[in-house]
Structures are given as structure tokens and as C-alpha cells.
Design an enzyme around this catalytic site. Structure first.
Site, mmCIF file in Angstrom:
data_model
loop_
_atom_site.group_PDB
_atom_site.id
_atom_site.type_symbol
_atom_site.label_atom_id
_atom_site.label_comp_id
_atom_site.label_asym_id
_atom_site.label_seq_id
_atom_site.Cartn_x
_atom_site.Cartn_y
_atom_site.Cartn_z
ATOM 1 N N SER A 1 0.857 -1.192 0.000
ATOM 2 C CA SER A 1 0.000 0.000 0.000
ATOM 3 C C SER A 1 0.885 1.232 0.000
ATOM 4 O O SER A 1 2.042 1.166 0.438
ATOM 5 C CB SER A 1 -0.867 0.017 1.265
ATOM 6 O OG SER A 1 -1.516 1.273 1.398
ATOM 7 N N TYR B 1 -1.809 -0.958 10.371
ATOM 8 C CA TYR B 1 -1.912 -1.116 8.910
ATOM 9 C C TYR B 1 -0.631 -0.633 8.235
ATOM 10 O O TYR B 1 -0.044 -1.335 7.400
ATOM 11 C CB TYR B 1 -3.127 -0.341 8.395
ATOM 12 C CG TYR B 1 -3.397 -0.533 6.921
ATOM 13 C CD1 TYR B 1 -4.158 -1.606 6.471
ATOM 14 C CD2 TYR B 1 -2.911 0.367 5.971
ATOM 15 C CE1 TYR B 1 -4.411 -1.791 5.112
ATOM 16 C CE2 TYR B 1 -3.161 0.196 4.617
ATOM 17 C CZ TYR B 1 -3.919 -0.880 4.189
ATOM 18 O OH TYR B 1 -4.168 -1.053 2.847
ATOM 19 N N LYS C 1 2.038 -3.035 6.138
ATOM 20 C CA LYS C 1 2.301 -2.866 4.707
ATOM 21 C C LYS C 1 3.779 -2.579 4.442
ATOM 22 O O LYS C 1 4.326 -3.026 3.424
ATOM 23 C CB LYS C 1 1.408 -1.762 4.130
ATOM 24 C CG LYS C 1 -0.088 -2.122 4.159
ATOM 25 C CD LYS C 1 -0.382 -3.355 3.332
ATOM 26 C CE LYS C 1 -1.864 -3.629 3.176
ATOM 27 N NZ LYS C 1 -2.142 -4.803 2.337
HETATM 28 P P1 NAD Z 1 -11.858 -5.372 0.236
HETATM 29 O O1 NAD Z 1 -12.195 -5.258 1.676
HETATM 30 O O2 NAD Z 1 -12.783 -4.788 -0.780
HETATM 31 O O3 NAD Z 1 -11.565 -6.891 -0.151
HETATM 32 C C1 NAD Z 1 -10.743 -7.684 0.636
HETATM 33 C C2 NAD Z 1 -11.079 -9.141 0.427
HETATM 34 O O4 NAD Z 1 -10.206 -9.905 1.271
HETATM 35 C C3 NAD Z 1 -12.519 -9.500 0.852
HETATM 36 O O5 NAD Z 1 -13.129 -10.282 -0.149
HETATM 37 C C4 NAD Z 1 -12.334 -10.286 2.148
HETATM 38 O O6 NAD Z 1 -13.317 -11.290 2.364
HETATM 39 C C5 NAD Z 1 -10.959 -10.893 1.929
HETATM 40 N N1 NAD Z 1 -10.284 -11.233 3.210
HETATM 41 C C6 NAD Z 1 -10.149 -10.454 4.305
HETATM 42 N N2 NAD Z 1 -9.513 -11.138 5.278
HETATM 43 C C7 NAD Z 1 -9.210 -12.353 4.768
HETATM 44 C C8 NAD Z 1 -8.565 -13.501 5.277
HETATM 45 N N3 NAD Z 1 -8.092 -13.536 6.545
HETATM 46 N N4 NAD Z 1 -8.434 -14.589 4.486
HETATM 47 C C9 NAD Z 1 -8.924 -14.587 3.222
HETATM 48 N N5 NAD Z 1 -9.573 -13.544 2.676
HETATM 49 C C10 NAD Z 1 -9.708 -12.426 3.455
HETATM 50 O O7 NAD Z 1 -10.387 -4.698 0.145
HETATM 51 P P2 NAD Z 1 -9.595 -4.047 -1.086
HETATM 52 O O8 NAD Z 1 -9.746 -2.582 -0.990
HETATM 53 O O9 NAD Z 1 -9.908 -4.758 -2.342
HETATM 54 O O10 NAD Z 1 -8.103 -4.365 -0.618
HETATM 55 C C11 NAD Z 1 -7.360 -5.459 -1.129
HETATM 56 C C12 NAD Z 1 -5.913 -5.262 -0.702
HETATM 57 O O11 NAD Z 1 -5.450 -4.005 -1.166
HETATM 58 C C13 NAD Z 1 -5.702 -5.246 0.806
HETATM 59 O O12 NAD Z 1 -4.477 -5.874 1.127
HETATM 60 C C14 NAD Z 1 -5.631 -3.760 1.119
HETATM 61 O O13 NAD Z 1 -4.912 -3.504 2.295
HETATM 62 C C15 NAD Z 1 -4.904 -3.270 -0.100
HETATM 63 N N6 NAD Z 1 -5.064 -1.849 -0.386
HETATM 64 C C16 NAD Z 1 -6.292 -1.308 -0.515
HETATM 65 C C17 NAD Z 1 -6.399 0.056 -0.781
HETATM 66 C C18 NAD Z 1 -7.729 0.735 -0.920
HETATM 67 O O14 NAD Z 1 -7.762 1.971 -0.860
HETATM 68 N N7 NAD Z 1 -8.817 0.025 -1.118
HETATM 69 C C19 NAD Z 1 -5.240 0.832 -0.916
HETATM 70 C C20 NAD Z 1 -4.005 0.224 -0.786
HETATM 71 C C21 NAD Z 1 -3.916 -1.121 -0.521
#
Ligand code: NAD
Length: 258
Positions: A148, A163, A167
Site C-alpha cells: 500500500s 496497517y 504494509k
Molecule cells: P476489500 O475489503 O474490498 O476486499 C478484501 C477481500 O479480502 C474481501 O473479499 C475479504 O473477504 C478478503 N479477506 C479479508 N480477510 C481475509 C482472510 N483472513 N483470508 C482470506 N480472505 C480475506 O479490500 P480491497 O480494498 O480490495 O483491498 C485489497 C488489498 O489491497 C488489501 O491488502 C488492502 O490492504 C490493499 N489496499 C487497498 C487500498 C484501498 O484503498 N482500497 C489501498 C491500498 C492497498
């Protein structure tokens, strides 16, 4: 072979953790569009099945759903075995499942800290390790870990020390594995997205009210869309990135530039 053909993933086998929705779903769609068969790995198996059916319908690829909690070594090892049994090999592993819990550092409970580190860092370690073992035996494979921009900057105004630390850990874990496996055909890279409009941000009661504030700080004045991360994921998964390992790719609309 031309560069566009090199970017194709025909005949490759992939899995994406956290693949049921958001960034993981979008990456899985991109892998399938580029020709790969994909396992949608998620703890939410109902959503994972819906996503698998949707992507299979769109692309005609073999898309399966596998229920896994990435914090369980047993479940992760079984998931990788299931994927290899189904597809016969593993070319691409995207370790993407992640969560965010906001709390000031002086008030964060041990349970909150542990949960975030356990999913975001230990989960990536367990998943990349299990995938890596298969890929090392094969002598090829590409691992993509979702870090991230929070590995690079401290987000404000929300307090999210666990968090951010998790990351930053993902990036050093990525580089460590990349060095160890560089001569063995296994590449390991990470992506560092800025704020992306997904359930994590748009539907979290804590984060949703902050979107206006983030957009005010964002050089492009908006959140990114999951599909704006698809090209980097396909590039890293493909043979076009054969000299790329141990790298982190910040895709944030210049958020971290100031
Ligand atoms: P989201 O919450 O929309 O989706 C996350 C998915 O992960 C969900 O389907 C959930 O069921 C699954 N999940 C959560 N815990 C789990 C576990 N223990 N085992 C298996 N599955 C699990 O999130 P997103 O925004 O798509 O984020 C995906 C990744 O991107 C994450 O690592 C997040 O930290 C990272 N990220 C997101 C953003 C953002 O702004 N959305 C920015 C930077 C990084």
C-alpha cells in the site's frame, strides 16, 4: 514474440487471495482476460463463488472458488495444493487479502494490532511461502503481494499504525523473498496502491466520511479505481516482466509525491 504477446497469460494458472471483491477481484478479471485460469481465494466463499461464476462467464476461462483464511497455515497449504491439483501447476500467486483497523496508537488493543498484522503480513508470508515452495520446485513463477502507499507515507487524518507497519513489512518481505529466489526462476514484487474505491474504503463506516478529505489532498482529486491497477498486475504476472523482481510499484495518482 512481440511485447503485447509477452503480456498475455494464455495457459497460465493463477490464484488471488482476497479475490472475491475489490482489488483482488479486478486483478483476477485481468488475469482471466489475459488468458489465465484463476482460483478466487477468499474467506467469504459465497462472494468468491459469485465472482468465479461472473469471471468465468465473461472470459470462458476455468475459474474456481476456494475458501481460505490466509491467517491459517493449514488452510493456506491446503489451498495451494487444491489449486495445483486443479490446474496442474502454479504460475501466478497474488497475495492480496488485507484489512484495516483504525485506532490511535495509544489506544489500539493487542487484539486489534495482532489481527491486522496477522492478516496483512503473516497472511502474505504464509501464502507467498506456500506458493514459493511449489514455484521453486517448478523453477518458475511470479508472486505479487499487495502492499500500500501506507508503506511509504503515514495516512492522515485517520490513525492506522498497525496497517502502515504491516504494509511496510510486506515490502521488506517481498524484497527478502525476491533476493532468496532470484536465481531460481521465482520473481516476487509488490504493488502499493493509493486510495482505491472498494468496499474497504467506500463501505467502511469509519473510512467513508474521510473520502472528501482524501480527495482534497489527492493531486488528481479523486480515488483510484480497481481496474486502474489491472495493467501492473498483468505485467508483473507475465513474461514481459522477466527482469523485474524485488520491486514495489506505487500506483497512487501522485498522492505520495508531496
Ligand atoms: P476489500 O475489503 O474490498 O476486499 C478484501 C477481500 O479480502 C474481501 O473479499 C475479504 O473477504 C478478503 N479477506 C479479508 N480477510 C481475509 C482472510 N483472513 N483470508 C482470506 N480472505 C480475506 O479490500 P480491497 O480494498 O480490495 O483491498 C485489497 C488489498 O489491497 C488489501 O491488502 C488492502 O490492504 C490493499 N489496499 C487497498 C487500498 C484501498 O484503498 N482500497 C489501498 C491500498 C492497498
Amino acid at each position: 514474440m512481440g511485447i503485447i504477446e509477452k503480456m498475455r497469460l494464455d495457459g497460465k494458472a493463477a490464484f488471488v487471495t482476497g479475490g472475491a471483491r475489490g482489488i483482488g477481484k479486478s486483478a483476477a478479471q485481468a488475469f482471466a482476460q489475459a488468458g489465465a485460469d484463476v482460483a478466487i481465494v477468499d474467506m467469504d466463499i459465497d462472494e468468491a463463488r459469485k465472482t468465479a461464476a461472473e469471471i468465468s462467464g465473461e472470459t470462458g476461462r476455468n475459474i474456481v472458488a476456494v475458501e481460505t483464511d490466509v491467517t491459517s497455515k493449514e488452510q493456506v497449504d491446503l489451498m495451494v495444493k487444491t489449486v495445483v491439483d486443479k490446474f496442474g501447476k502454479l504460475d501466478i500467486a497474488m497475495c492480496n487479502a488485507g484489512i484495516c483497523i483504525n485506532a490511535p496508537a495509544d489506544e489500539m488493543t493487542y487484539e486489534q494490532w495482532f489481527k491486522v498484522i496477522n492478516v496483512n503480513l503473516t497472511g502474505v508470508f504464509l501464502t507467498a511461502q506456500a506458493a514459493g515452495k511449489v514455484m521453486l520446485k517448478q523453477g518458475y513463477g511470479s508472486i505479487i503481494n499487495t502492499a500500500s502507499m501506507s508503506a511509504h507515507i503515514v495516512n492522515v487524518p485517520q490513525p492506522q499504525c498497525a496497517y502502515n507497519a504491516s504494509k511496510a513489512g510486506v515490502i521488506q518481505l517481498t524484497k527478502s523473498m525476491a533476493i532468496e529466489w532470484a536465481k531460481k526462476g521465482v520473481r516476487v514484487n509488490s504493488i502499493s496502491p493509493g486510495y482505491i474505491g472498494t468496499d474497504l474504503t467506500l463501505n467502511s463506516p469509519n473510512l467513508k466520511p474521510l473520502i472528501q478529505e482524501w480527495n482534497r489532498m489527492a493531486p488528481m482529486g479523486r480515488l483510484g479505481k480497481p481496474e486502474e491497477l489491472q495493467a501492473i498486475c498483468v505485467y508483473l504476472a507475465s513474461d514481459a516482466s522477466s527482469f523485474t523482481t524485488g520491486s514495489d510499484f506505487v500506483i497512487d495518482g501522485a498522492f505520495t509525491c508531496w
